[in-house]
Design an enzyme around this catalytic site. Structure first.
Site, mmCIF file in Angstrom:
data_model
loop_
_atom_site.group_PDB
_atom_site.id
_atom_site.type_symbol
_atom_site.label_atom_id
_atom_site.label_comp_id
_atom_site.label_asym_id
_atom_site.label_seq_id
_atom_site.Cartn_x
_atom_site.Cartn_y
_atom_site.Cartn_z
ATOM 1 N N GLU A 69 -6.495 -7.726 -0.529
ATOM 2 C CA GLU A 69 -6.971 -7.835 0.853
ATOM 3 C C GLU A 69 -8.478 -7.587 0.837
ATOM 4 O O GLU A 69 -8.922 -6.512 0.432
ATOM 5 C CB GLU A 69 -6.293 -6.795 1.752
ATOM 6 C CG GLU A 69 -4.791 -6.970 1.838
ATOM 7 C CD GLU A 69 -4.123 -5.917 2.731
ATOM 8 O OE1 GLU A 69 -4.836 -5.222 3.489
ATOM 9 O OE2 GLU A 69 -2.887 -5.795 2.662
ATOM 10 N N GLU A 74 0.815 -1.227 0.000
ATOM 11 C CA GLU A 74 0.000 0.000 0.000
ATOM 12 C C GLU A 74 0.848 1.276 0.000
ATOM 13 O O GLU A 74 0.883 2.035 0.974
ATOM 14 C CB GLU A 74 -0.959 0.010 1.198
ATOM 15 C CG GLU A 74 -2.057 -1.020 1.087
ATOM 16 C CD GLU A 74 -3.158 -0.857 2.137
ATOM 17 O OE1 GLU A 74 -2.923 -0.184 3.153
ATOM 18 O OE2 GLU A 74 -4.240 -1.409 1.927
HETATM 19 C C1 GAL Z 1 -4.397 -2.560 4.994
HETATM 20 C C2 GAL Z 1 -2.981 -3.060 5.135
HETATM 21 C C3 GAL Z 1 -2.902 -4.320 5.976
HETATM 22 C C4 GAL Z 1 -3.739 -4.166 7.205
HETATM 23 C C5 GAL Z 1 -5.157 -3.879 6.806
HETATM 24 C C6 GAL Z 1 -6.112 -3.770 7.969
HETATM 25 O O1 GAL Z 1 -4.406 -1.189 4.794
HETATM 26 O O2 GAL Z 1 -2.391 -3.310 3.894
HETATM 27 O O3 GAL Z 1 -1.568 -4.559 6.328
HETATM 28 O O4 GAL Z 1 -3.229 -3.135 7.977
HETATM 29 O O5 GAL Z 1 -5.195 -2.660 6.114
HETATM 30 O O6 GAL Z 1 -7.426 -3.496 7.534
#
Ligand code: GAL
Length: 652
Positions: free
Chosen positions: A316, A145
């Site tokens: 994710e 990110e």
């Molecule tokens: C994203 C990040 C992850 C984790 C996640 C939590 O922004 O890439 O590492 O922090 O959020 O929702």
């Protein structure tokens, strides 16, 4: 192109090694195919400078591979270990107030720091050599990110030097820079590039062109940082895709540019968190608190499909409550399934849930996973199993169907209106998203286009809202286009150097569009100006001098929507109802086939299937469309969070 698959994010370094085998076996049982590892593990991969301890992660890959799982290996460069700060004390970024950021969380590096860039290259090279030929390896992720937690911009000495070099290359002479920025204005002229400072901590505003160039510079550093890793990873394994995980509504760097050195774009979708932190109206936040904004994830799916030149993943996917918004509701049962299906509908190749097991320690201990901290299944565990089984049963493959409507999304226009809003709340993204949602209510498939597009061929309708400056490609695309084109508001109101064009906005030849914006009326965000018929204007209206057809005007008689042939210009920021009215008008003019969707239901087609998702908190009933040959999953009666898949009739 590909059969959709599921994945999960896993942190073997968080768990005893004797848990790994059981974890991997359960992942395979769920139907997971991909496991992302490594992206925060630097302190365990190199605990002290040069002391490489990769053996454990190779053993973790062995275990995953034994269970038939494929690995996405994340380079750990978002989390340099503490010793790195001793080595490069000046690699920490500096905020706009001149304060150095500290160690103890993540993303504590400055994109301009060339010493750190070299460290990132070094660990990437070492890892690529160590794991690049592991049989379980299937893809790479660069960093994590980019820009998260406000980390694109740094106001450090490294950034200042880098900016001066960048300006020297761009302008060649200080005179050329002075001319481009309009520096005569307040005696801001420079004699040498070394005199140029960053546009923070000034007495008042910097020249907008100064600010815009700094943002372009900062964006280029992100792209350069990514390229270093891409080149190394491709040199070792040219056959493996390199991916980066982008974010929702994050625009501080130009994602199209970064993706020049990626094979696949991905993004991290947290629909409930994103809605909670968004500026959406309170009633939308309440209505969709447990489902997420029904158009936000979809918009980003289409955006990142464009960023990835057609190839994209969810890296994710929210599995339950997150930890980082001001409140973190439990999703409606079924949403972890719906979100995955919606992503696949828009062409995702893989949807990876974040994360396997909820961590009982550190910053994200309140963030759900597929497993609870006690290793028992959390609700999304069962939903993931369901998705995996349904994907097999439906036989979804191929890619997202090309839309008949397209909207241009431009990062530089985001920056331009942040630099010079003129009306609080005026943003490029808000205009794009409003149009997107209005088209989508009709069930039409939408594509997002980058500003480098030089042909709109194949589309029925294209919209270009709030584009700050034309470029040659877009001018060509627009001139050659035979479909319906909607432009405005504020489009073409600047040159690339952030000045008003000599012919005034929208800066188009009068044979294309005889419109000149002669005055701007920007208004208090709590006020609206009614439009004759229905709808209203907020934030922004333009006084148009025009010989074009007036289709809509406001209560003061100012033209709002005008047309010349198939070219339409909208000279105002419309409320939702006005934007919907304009879109309805265009769809009718273009005679575009539409669907009648119940409130809260959305759809998209992928390779012969139409996938419906119900974002409403209650049931909804579909009207079967003429081009459908029956349902292969679900039915016309959709429960809350329901998914229904229709097969399209052959030839539809
Ligand atoms: C994203 C990040 C992850 C984790 C996640 C939590 O922004 O890439 O590492 O922090 O959020 O929702």
């Amino acid at each position: 192109m590909t059969t959709p698959a599921l994945g999960v994010c896993y942190y073997p370094e968080h768990w005893p090694e004797d848990w790994w085998d059981r974890d991997a076996a359960r992942m395979a049982e769920v139907g997971i195919a991909w496991v992302r590892i490594g992206e925060f593990a630097w302190s365990r991969l190199e605990p002290t400078p040069g002391n490489l301890t990769f053996d454990w992660i190779i053993r973790a890959m062995d275990v995953l591979g034994r269970h038939g799982l494929k690995v996405v290996f994340g380079t750990p460069t978002a989390t340099p270990p503490r010793w790195m700060i001793d080595k490069h004390p000046d690699m920490l970024a500096v905020d706009a107030q001149g304060r150095r950021k500290g160690f103890g969380s993540r993303r504590h590096y400055d994109f301009s720091h060339l010493g750190y860039r070299e460290e990132a290259a070094r660990i990437t090279r070492l890892l690529a050599d160590a794991v690049g030929n592991h049989p379980a390896l299937g893809a790479w992720q660069t960093d994590n990110e980019y820009g998260c937690h406000g980390t694109t911009y740094s106001y450090s000495p490294a950034a200042q030097e880098g900016f001066q070099r960048w300006l020297t290359k761009k302008y060649g002479t200080a005179d050329a820079l002075n001319q481009a920025w309009g520096n005569v204005f307040w005696s801001m002229e420079y004699n040498r590039f070394e005199q140029v400072e960053l546009p923070n901590l000034l007495v008042c505003d910097a020249a907008p062109a100064h600010d815009l160039d700094f943002r372009r510079y900062a964006s280029d550093q992100v792209a350069a940082f990514n390229k270093v890793q891409f080149d190394i990873l491709k040199a070792v394994r040219p056959d493996l895709p390199v991916i980066h995980n982008f974010m929702s509504r994050y625009t501080e760097f130009d994602h199209y540019d970064v993706a020049e050195t990626l094979d696949i774009a991905s993004w991290d979708s947290y629909p409930l968190g994103h809605l909670a932190v968004s500026g959406e109206p309170e009633e939308i936040k309440r209505l969709y608190m447990r489902q997420g904004d029904p158009d936000n994830a979809a918009f980003h799916h289409d955006l990142y499909r464009a960023v990835g030149h057609g190839r994209w993943w969810i890296m994710e996917q929210q599995p339950g409550p997150v930890n980082w918004a001001q409140f973190n509701p439990d999703p409606l049962p079924g949403m972890a399934r719906l979100w995955a299906w919606e992503a696949f509908a828009h062409g995702a190749e893989v949807v990876t849930y974040f994360r396997w097991r909820q961590a009982p320690f550190a910053q994200e201990q309140m963030h759900a996973g597929l497993l609870r901290p006690d290793s028992e299944p959390a609700p999304a565990y069962h939903e993931a199993i369901q998705v995996a089984e349904e994907l097999k049963a439906v036989g979804l493959d191929g890619t997202a169907t090309k839309g008949r409507v397209a909207i241009v999304f431009d990062y530089q226009s985001e920056w331009a209106w942040e630099i010079q809003p003129q009306a609080k709340g005026f943003s490029h993204g808000a205009h794009v998203r409003a149009l997107y949602a209005a088209f989508r209510k009709h069930g039409v498939d939408i594509d997002v286009l980058p500003p480098s597009t030089n042909s709109f061929a194949g589309y029925d309708i294209v919209a270009i809202p709030a584009l700050f400056a034309w470029n040659d490609d877009l001018r060509t695309a627009m001139t050659d286009f035979e479909g319906y084109l909607l432009i405005g508001p504020r489009s073409g109101s600047k040159t690339q150097d952030f000045s008003i064009p000599p012919g005034l906005a929208p800066d188009l030849p009068s044979n294309l569009l005889d419109v000149k914006v002669t005055r701007i009326d920007s208004i208090d965000p709590s006020l609206e100006i009614e439009v004759k018929g229905s709808g209203a204007i907020h934030h922004w209206r333009e006084r148009l001098e025009t010989k074009a057809n007036v289709i809509i005007e406001d209560v003061d008689g100012w033209p709002v929507l005008v047309s010349q042939g198939k070219l339409f210009y909208l000279g105002a920021s419309g409320t939702r109802s006005l934007v919907q009215r304009v879109v309805d008008y265009l769809i009718a003019e273009a005679d575009l086939p539409t669907l009648t969707l119940p409130a809260g239901v959305r759809c998209r087609t992928r390779n012969g299937f139409r996938i419906y998702v119900n974002y409403a908190a209650g049931p909804a009933t579909l009207t079967p469309a003429k081009d459908e040959a029956g349902y292969v999953l679900g039915s016309a009666d959709m429960p809350a969070a329901g998914v229904t898949v229709a097969r399209l009739a052959t030839g539809a």
